[in-house]
Scaffold this motif. Structure first.
Motif, mmCIF file in Angstrom:
data_model
loop_
_atom_site.group_PDB
_atom_site.id
_atom_site.type_symbol
_atom_site.label_atom_id
_atom_site.label_comp_id
_atom_site.label_asym_id
_atom_site.label_seq_id
_atom_site.Cartn_x
_atom_site.Cartn_y
_atom_site.Cartn_z
ATOM 1 N N THR A 145 -1.371 -6.190 -39.361
ATOM 2 C CA THR A 145 -0.951 -5.717 -38.046
ATOM 3 C C THR A 145 -0.910 -6.824 -36.998
ATOM 4 O O THR A 145 -0.639 -6.554 -35.828
ATOM 5 N N VAL A 146 -1.163 -8.061 -37.409
ATOM 6 C CA VAL A 146 -1.228 -9.148 -36.434
ATOM 7 C C VAL A 146 0.110 -9.414 -35.743
ATOM 8 O O VAL A 146 0.143 -9.993 -34.662
ATOM 9 N N ALA A 147 1.217 -8.961 -36.354
ATOM 10 C CA ALA A 147 2.533 -9.203 -35.754
ATOM 11 C C ALA A 147 3.196 -7.922 -35.274
ATOM 12 O O ALA A 147 4.396 -7.929 -34.968
ATOM 13 N N ASP A 148 2.438 -6.816 -35.182
ATOM 14 C CA ASP A 148 3.070 -5.595 -34.698
ATOM 15 C C ASP A 148 3.292 -5.690 -33.191
ATOM 16 O O ASP A 148 2.871 -6.642 -32.534
ATOM 17 N N SER A 149 3.978 -4.711 -32.638
ATOM 18 C CA SER A 149 4.378 -4.792 -31.232
ATOM 19 C C SER A 149 3.175 -4.865 -30.299
ATOM 20 O O SER A 149 3.217 -5.566 -29.275
ATOM 21 N N ALA A 150 2.102 -4.174 -30.634
ATOM 22 C CA ALA A 150 0.914 -4.201 -29.783
ATOM 23 C C ALA A 150 0.267 -5.584 -29.791
ATOM 24 O O ALA A 150 -0.149 -6.099 -28.747
ATOM 25 N N SER A 151 0.190 -6.201 -30.965
ATOM 26 C CA SER A 151 -0.383 -7.543 -31.051
ATOM 27 C C SER A 151 0.466 -8.555 -30.298
ATOM 28 O O SER A 151 -0.062 -9.460 -29.644
ATOM 29 N N VAL A 152 1.785 -8.412 -30.378
ATOM 30 C CA VAL A 152 2.674 -9.317 -29.645
ATOM 31 C C VAL A 152 2.433 -9.186 -28.145
ATOM 32 O O VAL A 152 2.399 -10.186 -27.413
ATOM 33 N N ARG A 153 2.239 -7.948 -27.666
ATOM 34 C CA ARG A 153 1.935 -7.757 -26.243
ATOM 35 C C ARG A 153 0.632 -8.466 -25.871
ATOM 36 O O ARG A 153 0.543 -9.122 -24.824
ATOM 37 N N GLY A 154 -0.373 -8.330 -26.722
ATOM 38 C CA GLY A 154 -1.651 -8.940 -26.424
ATOM 39 C C GLY A 154 -1.584 -10.448 -26.361
ATOM 40 O O GLY A 154 -2.078 -11.073 -25.413
ATOM 41 N N VAL A 155 -0.957 -11.067 -27.356
ATOM 42 C CA VAL A 155 -0.860 -12.524 -27.386
ATOM 43 C C VAL A 155 0.094 -13.022 -26.307
ATOM 44 O O VAL A 155 -0.094 -14.118 -25.756
ATOM 45 N N SER A 156 1.080 -12.223 -25.962
ATOM 46 C CA SER A 156 1.966 -12.598 -24.855
ATOM 47 C C SER A 156 1.185 -12.677 -23.549
ATOM 48 O O SER A 156 1.468 -13.528 -22.690
ATOM 49 N N THR A 157 0.190 -11.815 -23.395
ATOM 50 C CA THR A 157 -0.665 -11.864 -22.211
ATOM 51 C C THR A 157 -1.409 -13.195 -22.141
ATOM 52 O O THR A 157 -1.496 -13.829 -21.080
ATOM 53 N N ALA A 158 -1.933 -13.641 -23.286
ATOM 54 C CA ALA A 158 -2.637 -14.927 -23.325
ATOM 55 C C ALA A 158 -1.689 -16.082 -23.044
ATOM 56 O O ALA A 158 -1.993 -16.996 -22.266
ATOM 57 N N ALA A 159 -0.504 -16.041 -23.663
ATOM 58 C CA ALA A 159 0.466 -17.118 -23.472
ATOM 59 C C ALA A 159 0.936 -17.190 -22.021
ATOM 60 O O ALA A 159 1.175 -18.280 -21.481
ATOM 61 N N ASP A 160 1.044 -16.036 -21.388
ATOM 62 C CA ASP A 160 1.503 -16.000 -20.000
ATOM 63 C C ASP A 160 0.487 -16.629 -19.054
ATOM 64 O O ASP A 160 0.873 -17.165 -18.003
ATOM 65 N N LEU A 161 -0.781 -16.584 -19.400
ATOM 66 C CA LEU A 161 -1.785 -17.236 -18.555
ATOM 67 C C LEU A 161 -1.520 -18.743 -18.481
ATOM 68 O O LEU A 161 -1.719 -19.357 -17.430
ATOM 69 N N VAL A 162 -1.052 -19.314 -19.587
ATOM 70 C CA VAL A 162 -0.759 -20.749 -19.606
ATOM 71 C C VAL A 162 0.580 -21.030 -18.921
ATOM 72 O O VAL A 162 0.677 -21.897 -18.042
ATOM 73 N N SER A 163 1.615 -20.300 -19.309
ATOM 74 C CA SER A 163 2.945 -20.586 -18.769
ATOM 75 C C SER A 163 3.025 -20.331 -17.270
ATOM 76 O O SER A 163 3.813 -20.963 -16.561
ATOM 77 N N SER A 164 2.185 -19.433 -16.755
ATOM 78 C CA SER A 164 2.195 -19.124 -15.325
ATOM 79 C C SER A 164 1.408 -20.142 -14.502
ATOM 80 O O SER A 164 1.509 -20.153 -13.272
ATOM 81 N N GLY A 165 0.604 -20.969 -15.169
ATOM 82 C CA GLY A 165 -0.227 -21.917 -14.457
ATOM 83 C C GLY A 165 -1.619 -21.398 -14.170
ATOM 84 O O GLY A 165 -2.455 -22.099 -13.584
ATOM 85 N N ALA A 166 -1.916 -20.163 -14.576
ATOM 86 C CA ALA A 166 -3.253 -19.618 -14.378
ATOM 87 C C ALA A 166 -4.277 -20.358 -15.226
ATOM 88 O O ALA A 166 -5.457 -20.435 -14.877
ATOM 89 N N ALA A 167 -3.824 -20.891 -16.362
ATOM 90 C CA ALA A 167 -4.680 -21.666 -17.263
ATOM 91 C C ALA A 167 -3.930 -22.922 -17.677
ATOM 92 O O ALA A 167 -2.703 -22.910 -17.797
#
Length: 435
Positions: free
Chosen positions: A230-252
């Motif tokens: 289930t690591v690549a299901d839609s829910a997991s993609v949403r979760g990891v997208s949240t982490a990736a967005d912290l970096v791309s947004s400059g928050a991290a």
């Protein structure tokens, strides 16, 4: 006798009910034991591979010396093995048949795999399980107890991840409380960056630290019962997208490719980042720094919730396991009992801030410390990881893909799909990939 208790193995919604369990009477929840370290007539020489870090290891060496003093006919060769090398080194030793340790401090994620390959001694009915404390926290025995009825380790410490924050920096940014959702965390981190110039949050690309993002979307790495990845299901993609967005947004900031954990820890303890996700093992090092010389400057909260409103953090920890081919099993059993007793777990909690696995070790003195109490409460949000032989290898295979995602070198969907396909090809060939 070692026995399962407090309900069946939990998945995402079955968090560790540690606070409730402490109210139970002796033997009501866990693994019941006796009161001493066993017969003094046992002799032998055993090797213990300790995987604790440089801050923790002197404490465990002290416990070893005390065991040898109590058992003068047993010699313990203490070897400190770096945690990130220990799993591979142990398997190499077993394969070659040379220098196999009698006792290993194993991550909870390794135990099932070692057991499935026949590397571990079944501790059922041995002195290793007859410790001086009453019961264990629920779910910590999941990683050592199996369907064949055997018990292949004794939980020594448990842990989970929490949100650690610098109270001083948050106050300077006008933030009055830690964020409770990932959305709020991003907003808070950007505000801190703008107002103070330091990074709002710093991330570790180790996949263990990705799990709160998956749990926040009510997903997981695998569904063992349904034999699904289930690591690549839609829910997991949403979760990891949240982490990736912290970096791309400059928050991290973008994490480095090497020693990302060290970079995260150093940035936080030097006051260069306001928040991080980390565990109780990190606190001894933090309190040795100038930034947290005032222990009250460290804030600890449960990990933020995802878009589902769910907050979840992985249940970690270490078990002491005994090698099946040990030449001095009786000595090894006594050593494991000594090192995992409630008395030693309480001392370890007081000295290092690590969380005990036995309820009897959660004394008033242990819980009087705000840091230990905070992490203890964070355990109520902890999620037991899927117990399967390949469990220890899943995160290792996930590592480069998750690192690439956080560094902006792969999209979340690409990184997770690559992970799922690699698992299916090499680790879980009988599983299907959920989309």
């Amino acid at each position: 006798m070692f026995r399962r208790s407090c309900g069946p193995r939990g998945r995402l919604r079955r968090a560790v009910a540690a606070v409730a369990c402490l109210t139970l009477t002796t033997g009501a929840c866990g693994l019941v034991g006796g009161s001493d370290d066993g017969p003094a007539a046992v002799s032998g020489t055993i090797t213990w591979w300790d995987t604790s870090n440089e801050v923790e290891s002197p404490h465990f060496e002290k416990l070893v010396a005390e065991f040898e003093k109590k058992h003068p006919t047993i010699d313990v060769e203490y070897v400190n093995v770096p945690f990130d090398q220990a799993q591979r080194k142990y398997l190499d030793a077993v394969e070659s048949g040379e220098d196999v340790p009698d006792v290993l401090r194993a991550d909870v994620g390794w135990t099932a795999g070692f057991m499935a390959e026949g590397h571990l001694a079944d501790l059922t009915g041995t002195p290793a399980l007859d410790g001086d404390a009453s019961d264990f926290l629920p779910n910590v025995t999941d990683s050592v107890t199996y369907e064949d009825g055997g018990v292949y380790g004794v939980p020594q410490v448990t842990d989970t991840l929490a949100l650690l924050y610098n109270r001083r920096i948050l106050a300077e940014a006008g933030v009055t409380r830690p964020p409770s959702t990932w959305k709020e965390l991003k907003e808070t981190a950007l505000r801190i960056k703008e107002r103070t110039g330091v990074d709002g949050i710093v991330l570790n690309p180790d996949p263990f630290f990705a799990l709160p993002f998956l749990y926040g979307e009510e997903s997981d790495l695998v569904d063992v019962g349904a034999r699904k990845i289930t690591v690549a299901d839609s829910a997991s993609v949403r979760g990891v997208s949240t982490a990736a967005d912290l970096v791309s947004s400059g928050a991290a900031p973008k994490p480095p490719e090497q020693d990302a954990y060290g970079a995260m820890q150093n940035a936080f303890k030097n006051g260069e980042a306001a928040m991080m996700i980390n565990g109780p093992w990190s606190t001894a090092d933090l309190f040795a720094s100038e930034e947290f010389e005032d222990r009250g400057n460290l804030g600890i909260a449960t990990v933020p919730a995802g878009s589902t409103g769910t907050a979840g953090s992985p249940l970690g920890g270490h078990n002491l396991v005994v090698s099946a081919e040990s030449d001095d099993l009786e000595a090894a059993y006594l050593f494991v009992r000594h090192m995992t007793s409630a008395k030693q777990q309480e001392r370890t909690a007081l000295a290092l801030g690590l969380l005990p696995t036995r309820t009897a070790a959660y004394t008033a003195k242990v819980l009087s410390d705000p840091v230990r109490d905070s992490f203890y409460r964070a355990l109520t949000k902890a999620v037991a990881r899927p117990s399967l032989p390949e469990g220890g290898d899943l995160l290792g295979a996930f590592q480069p893909h998750y690192t690439a995602v956080l560094r902006g070198e792969k999209t979340p969907r690409k990184g997770l799909t690559d992970t799922a396909e690699e698992w299916q090809d090499e680790l879980l060939p009988g599983y299907r990939i959920a989309s």
